[in-house]
Design a protein around this motif. Sequence first.
Motif, PDB file in Angstrom:
ATOM      1  N   ALA A 142       0.713  -1.117  -0.072  1.00 25.90           N
ATOM      2  CA  ALA A 142      -0.040   0.059   0.115  1.00 25.90           C
ATOM      3  C   ALA A 142       0.844   1.308  -0.025  1.00 25.90           C
ATOM      4  CB  ALA A 142      -1.029   0.004   1.129  1.00 25.90           C
ATOM      5  N   VAL A 143       1.812   1.295   0.893  1.00 27.81           N
ATOM      6  CA  VAL A 143       2.777   2.464   1.095  1.00 27.81           C
ATOM      7  C   VAL A 143       3.368   2.520  -0.503  1.00 27.81           C
ATOM      8  CG1 VAL A 143       4.878   3.387   1.828  1.00 27.81           C
ATOM      9  CG2 VAL A 143       3.056   2.363   3.312  1.00 27.81           C
ATOM     10  N   VAL A 144       4.125   1.653  -1.022  1.00 28.17           N
ATOM     11  CA  VAL A 144       4.894   1.537  -2.345  1.00 28.17           C
ATOM     12  C   VAL A 144       3.889   2.319  -3.299  1.00 28.17           C
ATOM     13  CG1 VAL A 144       5.829   0.509  -4.114  1.00 28.17           C
ATOM     14  CG2 VAL A 144       6.558   0.128  -1.658  1.00 28.17           C
ATOM     15  N   PHE A 145       2.546   1.539  -3.574  1.00 29.61           N
ATOM     16  CA  PHE A 145       1.710   1.942  -4.241  1.00 29.61           C
ATOM     17  C   PHE A 145       1.427   3.464  -4.561  1.00 29.61           C
ATOM     18  CE2 PHE A 145      -2.931   2.289  -5.795  1.00 29.61           C
ATOM     19  CZ  PHE A 145      -2.754   2.012  -7.050  1.00 29.61           C
ATOM     20  N   ILE A 146       0.892   4.012  -3.235  1.00 26.64           N
ATOM     21  CA  ILE A 146       0.557   5.308  -3.047  1.00 26.64           C
ATOM     22  C   ILE A 146       1.821   6.220  -3.517  1.00 26.64           C
ATOM     23  CG2 ILE A 146       0.156   6.891  -1.262  1.00 26.64           C
ATOM     24  CD1 ILE A 146      -1.532   5.002   0.381  1.00 26.64           C
ATOM     25  N   TRP A 147       2.954   5.910  -3.013  1.00 24.94           N
ATOM     26  CA  TRP A 147       4.103   6.669  -3.541  1.00 24.94           C
ATOM     27  C   TRP A 147       4.094   6.751  -5.074  1.00 24.94           C
ATOM     28  CZ3 TRP A 147       6.211  10.571  -1.106  1.00 24.94           C
ATOM     29  CH2 TRP A 147       6.256  10.402   0.086  1.00 24.94           C
ATOM     30  N   ILE A 148       4.244   5.611  -5.724  1.00 28.60           N
ATOM     31  CA  ILE A 148       4.211   5.385  -7.060  1.00 28.60           C
ATOM     32  C   ILE A 148       3.300   6.433  -7.792  1.00 28.60           C
ATOM     33  CG2 ILE A 148       4.205   4.133  -9.107  1.00 28.60           C
ATOM     34  CD1 ILE A 148       5.767   1.846  -7.288  1.00 28.60           C
ATOM     35  N   SER A 149       1.879   5.947  -7.244  1.00 33.48           N
ATOM     36  CA  SER A 149       0.850   6.845  -7.898  1.00 33.48           C
ATOM     37  C   SER A 149       0.677   8.107  -7.955  1.00 33.48           C
ATOM     38  CB  SER A 149      -0.644   6.167  -7.431  1.00 33.48           C
ATOM     39  OG  SER A 149      -0.803   4.855  -7.706  1.00 33.48           O
ATOM     40  N   VAL A 150       1.327   8.833  -6.623  1.00 31.50           N
ATOM     41  CA  VAL A 150       1.373  10.028  -6.428  1.00 31.50           C
ATOM     42  C   VAL A 150       2.364  10.662  -7.424  1.00 31.50           C
ATOM     43  CG1 VAL A 150       1.730  11.931  -4.656  1.00 31.50           C
ATOM     44  CG2 VAL A 150       0.249  10.100  -4.101  1.00 31.50           C
ATOM     45  N   ILE A 151       3.603  10.062  -7.251  1.00 33.60           N
ATOM     46  CA  ILE A 151       4.551  10.829  -8.194  1.00 33.60           C
ATOM     47  C   ILE A 151       4.404  10.624  -9.572  1.00 33.60           C
ATOM     48  CG2 ILE A 151       7.150  10.340  -8.599  1.00 33.60           C
ATOM     49  CD1 ILE A 151       7.698   9.134  -5.920  1.00 33.60           C
ATOM     50  N   PHE A 152       3.712   9.759  -9.987  1.00 37.25           N
ATOM     51  CA  PHE A 152       3.313   9.519 -11.350  1.00 37.25           C
ATOM     52  C   PHE A 152       2.144  10.738 -11.719  1.00 37.25           C
ATOM     53  CE2 PHE A 152       0.218   8.294 -14.672  1.00 37.25           C
ATOM     54  CZ  PHE A 152       1.212   7.909 -15.882  1.00 37.25           C
ATOM     55  N   CYS A 153       1.329  11.046 -10.859  1.00 42.70           N
ATOM     56  CA  CYS A 153       0.567  12.054 -11.138  1.00 42.70           C
ATOM     57  C   CYS A 153       1.132  13.303 -10.910  1.00 42.70           C
ATOM     58  CB  CYS A 153      -0.705  11.933 -10.164  1.00 42.70           C
ATOM     59  SG  CYS A 153      -1.833  10.554  -9.943  1.00 42.70           S
ATOM     60  N   THR A 154       2.085  13.423 -10.197  1.00 42.28           N
ATOM     61  CA  THR A 154       2.785  14.842 -10.145  1.00 42.28           C
ATOM     62  C   THR A 154       3.333  15.186 -11.575  1.00 42.28           C
ATOM     63  OG1 THR A 154       3.188  14.438  -7.672  1.00 42.28           O
ATOM     64  CG2 THR A 154       4.415  16.186  -8.912  1.00 42.28           C
ATOM     65  N   LEU A 155       4.016  14.180 -11.995  1.00 41.50           N
ATOM     66  CA  LEU A 155       4.792  14.268 -13.074  1.00 41.50           C
ATOM     67  C   LEU A 155       3.991  14.306 -14.444  1.00 41.50           C
ATOM     68  CD1 LEU A 155       8.087  12.166 -12.242  1.00 41.50           C
ATOM     69  CD2 LEU A 155       7.778  14.563 -12.050  1.00 41.50           C
ATOM     70  N   GLN A 156       2.823  13.672 -14.382  1.00 40.06           N
ATOM     71  CA  GLN A 156       2.071  13.415 -15.652  1.00 40.06           C
ATOM     72  C   GLN A 156       0.722  14.129 -15.825  1.00 40.06           C
ATOM     73  OE1 GLN A 156       3.420  11.510 -18.179  1.00 40.06           O
ATOM     74  NE2 GLN A 156       5.277  11.239 -16.885  1.00 40.06           N
ATOM     75  N   VAL A 157       0.220  14.359 -14.915  1.00 38.16           N
ATOM     76  CA  VAL A 157      -1.088  14.928 -14.864  1.00 38.16           C
ATOM     77  C   VAL A 157      -0.898  16.470 -15.431  1.00 38.16           C
ATOM     78  CG1 VAL A 157      -3.057  16.000 -13.633  1.00 38.16           C
ATOM     79  CG2 VAL A 157      -2.302  13.753 -13.030  1.00 38.16           C
ATOM     80  N   PRO A 158      -1.476  16.851 -16.513  1.00 38.67           N
ATOM     81  CA  PRO A 158      -1.446  18.426 -17.149  1.00 38.67           C
ATOM     82  C   PRO A 158      -1.359  19.459 -16.157  1.00 38.67           C
ATOM     83  CG  PRO A 158      -3.001  16.724 -18.485  1.00 38.67           C
ATOM     84  CD  PRO A 158      -2.712  15.986 -17.093  1.00 38.67           C
ATOM     85  N   ALA A 159      -2.457  19.319 -15.260  1.00 33.84           N
ATOM     86  CA  ALA A 159      -2.517  20.580 -14.653  1.00 33.84           C
ATOM     87  C   ALA A 159      -1.189  20.632 -13.559  1.00 33.84           C
ATOM     88  CB  ALA A 159      -3.677  20.377 -13.604  1.00 33.84           C
ATOM     89  N   VAL A 160      -0.740  19.610 -13.075  1.00 36.34           N
ATOM     90  CA  VAL A 160       0.574  19.807 -12.293  1.00 36.34           C
ATOM     91  C   VAL A 160       1.823  20.197 -13.259  1.00 36.34           C
ATOM     92  CG1 VAL A 160       2.122  18.341 -10.734  1.00 36.34           C
ATOM     93  CG2 VAL A 160      -0.372  17.942 -10.830  1.00 36.34           C
ATOM     94  N   SER A 161       1.808  19.671 -14.288  1.00 37.56           N
ATOM     95  CA  SER A 161       2.781  20.015 -15.433  1.00 37.56           C
ATOM     96  C   SER A 161       2.753  21.411 -15.676  1.00 37.56           C
ATOM     97  CB  SER A 161       2.712  19.333 -16.693  1.00 37.56           C
ATOM     98  OG  SER A 161       2.881  17.941 -16.510  1.00 37.56           O
ATOM     99  N   GLU A 162       1.545  22.091 -15.841  1.00 36.51           N
ATOM    100  CA  GLU A 162       1.198  23.368 -15.988  1.00 36.51           C
ATOM    101  C   GLU A 162       1.845  24.484 -14.864  1.00 36.51           C
ATOM    102  OE1 GLU A 162      -2.756  24.052 -17.055  1.00 36.51           O
ATOM    103  OE2 GLU A 162      -2.745  22.908 -18.968  1.00 36.51           O
ATOM    104  N   GLU A 163       1.693  23.713 -13.422  1.00 29.02           N
ATOM    105  CA  GLU A 163       2.023  24.481 -12.407  1.00 29.02           C
ATOM    106  C   GLU A 163       3.469  24.727 -12.459  1.00 29.02           C
ATOM    107  OE1 GLU A 163       1.031  24.678  -7.569  1.00 29.02           O
ATOM    108  OE2 GLU A 163       0.204  23.134  -8.899  1.00 29.02           O
ATOM    109  N   LEU A 164       4.158  23.355 -12.591  1.00 32.11           N
ATOM    110  CA  LEU A 164       5.536  23.482 -12.766  1.00 32.11           C
ATOM    111  C   LEU A 164       5.984  24.483 -13.950  1.00 32.11           C
ATOM    112  CD1 LEU A 164       6.716  19.605 -12.225  1.00 32.11           C
ATOM    113  CD2 LEU A 164       7.143  21.656 -10.833  1.00 32.11           C
ATOM    114  N   GLU A 165       5.391  24.399 -14.970  1.00 32.07           N
ATOM    115  CA  GLU A 165       5.852  25.383 -16.118  1.00 32.07           C
ATOM    116  C   GLU A 165       5.650  26.875 -15.681  1.00 32.07           C
ATOM    117  OE1 GLU A 165       7.569  24.950 -18.941  1.00 32.07           O
ATOM    118  OE2 GLU A 165       7.458  22.958 -18.426  1.00 32.07           O
ATOM    119  N   MET A 166       4.537  26.854 -14.695  1.00 31.58           N
ATOM    120  CA  MET A 166       4.267  28.434 -14.354  1.00 31.58           C
ATOM    121  C   MET A 166       5.533  28.774 -13.219  1.00 31.58           C
ATOM    122  SD  MET A 166       1.136  29.947 -12.190  1.00 31.58           S
ATOM    123  CE  MET A 166       1.790  28.762 -10.745  1.00 31.58           C
ATOM    124  N   HIS A 167       5.821  27.885 -12.453  1.00 29.38           N
ATOM    125  CA  HIS A 167       6.907  28.365 -11.589  1.00 29.38           C
ATOM    126  C   HIS A 167       8.243  28.421 -12.191  1.00 29.38           C
ATOM    127  CE1 HIS A 167       4.659  25.804  -8.211  1.00 29.38           C
ATOM    128  NE2 HIS A 167       4.315  27.097  -8.295  1.00 29.38           N
TER     129      HIS A 167
END
Length: 339
Positions: A142-167
């Motif tokens: 469960a711990v490994v799955f949550i970390w992998i899923s959250v990191i994947f969302c951070t790097l792949q979700v368009p909204a998050v990518s746009e926030e990084l680009e804005m920064h």
Amino acid sequence: MAARLCENGSAQYHCTHTNQPLEISYTLVLIMLGKVFLDFFMLQIKPKPVKVSFMGYFCISVALLDFTVLLSICFIFCFEDFALWGMRFTEYHICLFTQITSLTYGILPYPVYLVATLDYYTSISQTSQFPTRARKLLYVFAVVFIWISVIFCTLQVPAVSEELEMHNRVSPSQCPLSGSLQSYSVSCAMVLLLGTALLARWKEVTTMLLSARLLFFSSQPVLMFPYIPNNNTTCFKWQLLSRLLLCFLGTWAPFVVLQVVVLLLGVQIPAYVEMNVPWLYFINSFLLAAAYWCRCHDVELTEEGWCTDPFVSWKFCFVPFNNESTEPAHKPGTVIVIC
């Protein structure tokens, strides 16, 4: 801070413009160093062995990840400009890694607290068993799955990518770090629930505090409170709520006050700082208290069942509740001990 691609012979490197002042790098390194020290300090000062739980495994994972991030930014800070695996690293990446860490920690609270709540709700009943190897493996998964899923969302979700680009479009002399809306909402909910419960049981809590006596048992200080038996189920749950409040606030009152101050002042805390081991243990105690109150009639009075929380002794909230084998415990004037 805009990223660009550059050529170096036959190899390609991810290059960045970096005019970031050295002071910002120093600050990030020092903050991460302090956080890592605090994480491992909290893991080491646990006063007693802890029963295996999902939150326990997740606290260890947070401490290890923080340590890994600290090593990474220290390595970049020391070597300043180097290439590794076809990518060029500069001081800019110290800020970039911290931004990614903040965004990752910012979306962790809801899934982590939900899984922890389900774990406690299902494991404190009389039919639950001490975690077997399969249960431990389930926690690790469960711990490994949550970390992998959250990191994947951070790097792949368009909204998050746009926030990084804005920064990355802001002034090179700045390193904007995002806060966590989830942590803010959790803090608001906790303060609201604690305040409501305290107002509802204020009279009984005040009476218990005024009648408390400080004694020493086995060379350790203990507080003794008067106990008035009541067989009514509804009254039992309200009495238990008062004792849970005393146990929780007796240990974590400084954290509660800190949360109230932060919320009132509107302080923006970066997510990579806010998600730490002391905060997780604070949440751990709150979730355990909620689970105990919701399933109070299913709680089993066994020593190994009280070791989930390393900082709060919840068992005295239930003594002599549900303890039908001791006749004197049902007589007026009997006392319970809250540690």
